[in-house]
Design an enzyme around this catalytic site. Structure first.
Site: not given
Lengths: 313, 429
Positions: B60, B94, B152, B179, B278, B305
């Protein structure tokens, strides 16, 4: 030596009780000046106060402006709509620019919580938080406390009930910090959707029933309900809000006979408070405005190195 | 080129074992594992007292390219990975444009081949433009090299769209990585909703915003037979939902980030925007629940992340700062300091969550030390210590909440396809 622990006023959370008392005592001396025919002293001549307002506000800005002027400081106002903020300048850059021009005190009103703290970390001059998002509004709480002190003399064991939208209220947060530090017993009441989570951990009693919350109250601080909250679906209608939480003479029966009613303004008459209360002798809403100037004078004075004022009372 | 890694404690996560064996690497492949190996002409790497692990996989990561190269690029992001001990990363879609079509996936793979220093596995979008409306051409995306689909950062709100996406992805054996965040519950929240948000006056994101979506996606996984891998789980409630789902036999796996097993919402005091992430940093109870989930196997994977942003983007009011923090270069140290040293996980358990488990979720190579396997190897020195200083990062991002924190247990060598890309904490590429 500085009188206050910090050369900023960012919020009452981090202000020791003795500093709150010092500010309130000093404000009392300042109020005498406001009540004179010639409302001007030379104390802050040559000092510069810049009000930096990123939110619309007339009363707070005017109050700071006048506070500075009564002390002979040069006051300059910058609002976000007329400054380089519109051109995308960051808060920190704007503040540094203002500082570079020689500001001794920057008074900041900003829609984002923590803005004043960020500012204080990035400039050397004093920063006064004039409201940051829903975080704190320390000068409002100080003027509320000053007003309460005028009427009730002491905070020890005083029952203060704050009514309304606690969730979105910086006034409520600052009042809770300040009042509990000086020994008042604070309750908050409002609809469940407008109560912040775990607020009881701040040492306040939490109610959703107004009558219960008002029982035996010495002071009621009525918060402004913002009409946009209804549009966000946080309560069903102004009608129901007013029916459950509107302060009127009947509701006041639950409180002490000599209850003091205050409101930070501007009021929605007929919604959170009815005129028969707002205009009654129990309310000190106009007095609060005068006291706001006095408290802000006291802060400007103390933050720029003023000595502690010994008061007779 | 030959490498002989001698005297180390080799970690075999599939068997949950650590063995004192030597490892020989020739031409990018592991060709020998055993005690007392010798190889003429090989560069000998002394690994006494160190853990020799299958190459770590971070499933991730936001590499930000294409579109946000000012935050990170494939070149810098993969270098951050190498410095952090990772030999492979899976990158989130993204980007700008969104990785919702084969051309973007191929672009990422080409850039990774040209400029990357670790293996890169693209994750594609679940819906076109990540708008949450129409599902993407998942067959085409898979053929181009996408290893999973994810929403995500822009979670699919519509349950009907998510169900169809899972049906379709299941048909293609593509895992779906949600997500989990209900936008109407999260609203304009910027931190965990609780006592700290009340004090700081910051809008909160309730645990329920995550948990209702975890529950939804578990139900949909059961309903569609799709493998759902829940991204960055952060609440006690989510851990329990996954635990129960696994008991029922639902095809669900999940991951946690190092910041969610280390930090709490109290870090937000002072409005340091490098704590804005987040899902948000949660409570002490959530951190403990996450650790329990790691220990009992409910949480399969540790993933960072990694979400780089520029200093300018982060140096603003808390409410205006973007969500995300960098994680690639601090992950191993946090795993060892917070989980291994404290006895939450054994070394093979911890390493499994960084190797074989993510490899299985994504069905990608690696995750094991075996003769014939690609030589992706990470050597970790459990005694090596360091105080985190973002200026040392290979990532463009400096947005870490861990500045000044002392870590013990660090990656000291990263080998990708038989080539050393990091040695003694320094990149060699």
């Amino acid at each position: 030596m500085a009188v206050l622990k910090s050369n900023h006023m960012l919020g009452l959370q981090h202000v020791p009780p003795e500093d709150i008392i010092t500010i309130l005592d000093t404000a009392s001396a300042m109020k005498d000046i406001i009540c004179r025919k010639i409302k001007k002293v030379p104390t802050l001549r040559g000092r510069t106060v810049v009000t930096l307002f990123y939110e619309n506000s007339t009363r707070t800005k005017t109050s700071f402006d006048l506070a500075g002027k009564y002390l002979s400081a040069d006051t300059v106002g910058l609002s976000a709509s007329t400054s380089s903020v519109q051109k995308g300048e960051s808060l920190i850059d704007t503040a540094r620019t203002v500082e570079a021009m020689g500001a001794d005190v920057v008074v900041l009103r900003h829609p984002a919580a923590g803005a004043a703290e960020i500012l204080a970390k990035n400039v050397k001059c004093s920063v006064i938080n004039a409201g940051d998002g829903i975080h704190e509004h320390p000068t409002q709480a100080l003027l509320d406390m000053f007003t309460i002190k005028e009427y009730k003399k002491s905070f020890k064991g005083l029952k203060v009930t704050i009514v309304g939208d606690i969730l979105h209220s910086r006034v409520a947060r600052s009042n809770i910090w300040g009042l509990t530090k000086l020994g008042a017993e604070v309750s908050v009441v409002g609809p469940a959707t407008l109560l912040p989570p775990e607020i009881e951990k701040l040492g306040v009693k939490v109610y959703t029933d107004l009558e219960e919350a008002l029982a035996g109250a010495d002071v009621i601080n009525v918060l402004r309900i913002q009409l946009e909250r209804q549009k966000q679906g946080l309560f069903p209608s102004l009608r129901e809000y007013s029916r459950l939480y509107g302060i009127n003479n009947r509701r006041l029966k639950a409180a002490k006979e000599d209850v003091l009613v205050i409101h930070p303004g501007p009021m929605n008459r007929g919604v959170e408070i009815v005129s028969e209360v707002a205009d009654s002798s129990r309310a000190a809403i106009n007095e609060q405005v005068t006291n706001g100037v006095a408290v802000r004078m006291a802060l400007l004075y103390l933050l720029t190195g003023g000595e502690k004022v010994e008061t007779a009372n | 080129m030959k490498l002989l890694i001698k005297g180390g404690s080799a970690v075999f996560p599939e068997e949950m074992k650590v063995k004192k064996v030597d490892i020989l690497v020739e031409n990018g492949v592991i060709t020998g594992i055993g005690p007392g190996l010798e190889a003429a002409g090989a560069r000998v790497i002394e690994a006494d007292g160190k853990y020799v692990c299958p190459g770590l996989i971070d499933m991730h990561v936001h590499l930000r390219e294409p579109g946000f190269e000012h935050k990170e690029s494939i070149a810098t992001g993969t270098r951050a990975a190498a410095r952090g001990g990772f030999t492979a990363v899976a990158c989130m879609p993204n980007t700008k444009p969104v990785a919702d079509n084969a051309a973007v996936v191929r672009f990422i793979l080409e850039r990774a081949a040209a400029e990357g220093v670790v293996n890169v596995y693209p994750i594609a979008a679940i819906t076109k433009g990540s708008k949450g409306e129409e599902i993407t051409e998942m067959a085409d995306l898979k053929e181009a090299g996408a290893v999973a689909v994810s929403d995500d950062g822009l979670p699919v709100q519509d349950a009907g769209v998510m169900r169809r996406a899972m049906q379709y992805a299941a048909m293609l054996q593509l895992p779906v990585i949600p997500h989990c965040e209900n936008k109407s519950l999260a609203a304009d929240g910027v931190m965990h909703e609780g006592f700290q948000s009340t004090v700081l006056g910051l809008p909160g994101i309730p645990a329920a915003a995550e948990e209702v979506m975890v529950a939804r996606d578990i139900i949909l996984a059961e309903n569609t037979g799709c493998h759902v891998h829940i991204a960055h789980i952060s609440t006690a409630g989510s851990v329990e939902l996954v635990r129960q789902a696994k008991k029922k036999g639902v095809k669900v796996t999940c991951e946690v980030t190092p910041h969610h097993f280390t930090l709490t919402h109290e870090m937000v005091n002072g409005y340091n925007t490098n704590t804005k992430v987040n899902p948000p940093l949660r409570t002490r109870e959530d951190v403990e629940a996450v650790k329990e989930g790691l220990a009992d196997g409910t949480i399969d994977v540790i993933a960072t992340d990694h979400a780089p942003h520029t200093v300018e983007e982060k140096n603003v009011e808390y409410q205006y700062a973007p969500f995300g923090l960098v994680g690639l270069e601090t992950a191993v140290g946090l795993v060892f300091t917070e989980l291994v040293e404290t006895g939450v996980l054994t070394v093979p358990q911890a390493i499994a969550k960084l190797t074989i488990n993510p490899a299985r979720v994504l069905a990608v190579p690696g995750g094991r030390l075996d003769v014939g396997e690609r030589a992706d190897i990470t050597i970790i020195d459990p005694q090596a210590g360091e105080i985190i200083n973002p200026d040392d990062f290979a990532s463009k991002g400096r947005n870490t909440p861990f500045t000044g924190r002392r870590l013990k247990g660090l990656p000291v060598m990263t080998v990708v396809n038989g080539k050393i890309v990091m040695e003694d904490r320094r990149l060699t590429v």
